[in-house]
Design an enzyme around this catalytic site. Sequence first.
Site, PDB file in Angstrom:
ATOM      1  N   GLU A  50     -30.952 -40.441   9.221  1.00 31.71           N
ATOM      2  CA  GLU A  50     -29.844 -40.563  10.464  1.00 31.71           C
ATOM      3  C   GLU A  50     -28.101 -40.385  10.042  1.00 31.71           C
ATOM      4  OE1 GLU A  50     -32.244 -42.495  10.525  1.00 31.71           O
ATOM      5  OE2 GLU A  50     -33.371 -42.395  12.356  1.00 31.71           O
ATOM      6  N   PHE A 112     -39.438 -54.624  19.362  1.00 32.94           N
ATOM      7  CA  PHE A 112     -39.531 -53.758  18.097  1.00 32.94           C
ATOM      8  C   PHE A 112     -38.448 -52.784  18.259  1.00 32.94           C
ATOM      9  CE2 PHE A 112     -41.284 -50.020  16.322  1.00 32.94           C
ATOM     10  CZ  PHE A 112     -41.371 -50.558  14.895  1.00 32.94           C
ATOM     11  N   GLN A 113     -37.860 -52.707  17.038  1.00 30.05           N
ATOM     12  CA  GLN A 113     -36.698 -51.760  16.766  1.00 30.05           C
ATOM     13  C   GLN A 113     -35.535 -51.974  17.775  1.00 30.05           C
ATOM     14  OE1 GLN A 113     -38.463 -47.810  16.478  1.00 30.05           O
ATOM     15  NE2 GLN A 113     -38.379 -47.697  14.226  1.00 30.05           N
ATOM     16  N   LYS A 162     -34.772 -46.764  27.039  1.00 27.85           N
ATOM     17  CA  LYS A 162     -35.773 -46.022  27.266  1.00 27.85           C
ATOM     18  C   LYS A 162     -36.460 -45.750  28.705  1.00 27.85           C
ATOM     19  CE  LYS A 162     -40.306 -44.479  25.237  1.00 27.85           C
ATOM     20  NZ  LYS A 162     -41.285 -44.952  24.347  1.00 27.85           N
ATOM     21  N   MET A 479     -14.051 -41.305 -10.645  1.00 27.27           N
ATOM     22  CA  MET A 479     -12.786 -42.171 -10.171  1.00 27.27           C
ATOM     23  C   MET A 479     -13.224 -43.663 -10.561  1.00 27.27           C
ATOM     24  SD  MET A 479      -9.671 -41.294  -9.291  1.00 27.27           S
ATOM     25  CE  MET A 479      -9.607 -40.018  -8.039  1.00 27.27           C
TER      26      MET A 479
END
Lengths: 575, 168
Positions: A50, A112-113, A162, A479
Amino acid sequence: MKLSGSQIIIECLKKEGVEFIFGYPGGAVLHIYDALFGDKKIKHILTRHEQGATHAADGYARACGKPGVVLVTSGPGITNCVTGLATAHMDSVPMIIISGQVSREYVGSDAFQEADATGITRPVTKHNFLVDSRESIAEVFKKAFIIATTGRPGPVLIDIPKDLTDPKVKINFEYPKKVKLRSYKAPISESKSKIDEAAKLLASAKKPMIYAGGGVILGNAHKELAALVKNIGYPITNTLMGLGCYPATDNQFLGMLGMHGTYEANMAMHDCDVLLAVGARFDDRVTGDTSKFCPSAKIIHIDVDPSSISKIIEVDLSLVGETSKILRDLNKAVKPYLKNINKSALKRWWTQIDKWRTKKCLSYKTSKTIIKPQSVIETLYEITKGDAYVTSDVGQHQMWAAQYYKFDKPNRWINSGGLGTMGFGLPAAMGAQLAYPKSEVICVTGEASILMCIQELATCLQYRLPIKVITLNNRYMGMVRQWQEFFYEGRYAMSYMEAIPDFVQLASSFGHIGIKIEKPSELKSKLQEAMNLKDRLVFVDIITDQEENVYPMIKSGQAHNEMHLSPTGKDTELA
Amino acid sequence: MDEKRHIISILVENEFGSLSRIAGLFSARGYNIHCLNVAPTNDESISRMTLVTFCNDQKIKQLAKQLDKLIDVVNVKDLTEETHIEREMLLLKLKCNKNQRDEIKRLTDIFRARIIDVTDTGYTVELTGATEKILAFIESMGKIKIIEMVRSGTLGISRGIDSLENIK
């Protein structure tokens, strides 16, 4: 037209002219993915993470100016986007992020999630929405696109439970032409008298300087800027984010300013008597010590965001509004005052600048045995004739790309300037390549940065994106190592990259072509060979000088006239 | 620069998340919220917040701009820039023996407070006024034991007929 919540989402995107969605499916967005299945108008780009999706949408938006759209699931889907959102937010990039949320009945139950998407993303978005009804989806989308793309742009997140996307429940759909946004302010326009005052002040300068940033590119104001600069004949410098907003090959351009800016740009900043700042935000990497910033200058600041005015540096005159309009008005207003400009003082100022230029601050020691990183960028510039879209990751390679690739056009230089996100370059290049399939897209990176989003090589194969990945491989986080050399007496704690993969094999295992370059003598021919492979992704692993440093350098807390031009030690040269 | 007390009035969309956006802005920038008060206005789609913070002039200007930039914020005003009225309400639950009862009654009269609850062993007192008055009243309790104290935080409104809602 009766549509389900999922279909409404897709229709809204079409009404907004969206061509690409960058995303990754998961439980909470399966209804939306189902509605997208087989759609001919919108192309979904399946990234491998993602974070990659957000950077790709970001790169797309920076390259073509249209908002990048991301679709991810709830929980880890959206938390993985946080770095990408923060990156886009810091650099004011217009994006729409659609995240699934667990169904309304489960919100707040540690389902969940489940993650509090709006809570987590609040500080890293311009605005965010948690949709609470099917009926409000269309309105929320309309608002989100307006907010993301107007004023100072930025990412907007839409979190959708959802159950609202259930394909079985359909409602009437009409995309609103207008929405009520009473609390969202359109950029104000400045009064004629204030613009006139600015014009007068500008023309009164004996040692003028123009300092232009990313706001010129975001506000599509490069033409107006160039017109003013040419008209008035003043020197101009660009910030890291502004590179390309004024042609780098033009004689009035002094190069980038700031921590790794040119000698002439920084010295001119320090000595100028009138500074015109356009679409720039006086970032600490630009100002150095704020108490010593432009000590003798009257400052005029043009910006679309009122909160940028006098945030870091108190300015004398502010012009708030759309950069392009204000520049146009200012250019008009300045005409009657052009005759007031002290020509001989301006000539003396240019003579001084040309004297600073003779320092040739970007020159470096060449070598026949080891490839100098600067020479890689110079060669790339030569081969691509300066017309490629160049993305970068973060570190030394980013600074060298900014210093040695002369950008003549806006939107060509795509890097994470504000947040400094390693791993940005490759996915951002994917977005740029999708926006301009026929153009050359180069990702300049380092062997450390590239590994942070290396999985996106698989995405590049899936969509046949012929990006050229140019890795300046110095076996160090360059760097970090440079700072450890300067400020920690050379104790290179954890900055050495042990166990670097064989990038040629790695590229070929992902289905791409890998080329390794080790000798200065073969640099040009092999880079040319890579660029000639027009329809393939080529991963070029270039073994460069391990301890090369980025110069000039203004160390933290120092002023513009306290630059280091060469290595510390004996031949330290303080400007 | 010297830190001064500022009363900031904010009109926000009466939506969930508005308060946390504003609170988040303060915490993210290291500003302190001294007290805060929120309730809907006569237009129920809008809430009005009154917030007191201590900061210098440069910071307060920046803070007002940052607040104004939030999408949910309809309008922002630093009331301390102009003439205004401020009030706060105090509820004070006091433990008192027989000897202290008269003293408390006397003090509430002096401050024009009201006793709003009475039990065998205590009083609850209500007082409205500017912050200095509230503090003076608490101070005057002396040895009287305070069981519980609730303050509303400052409420503020500008003098005259201008309205924060009209300014839009």
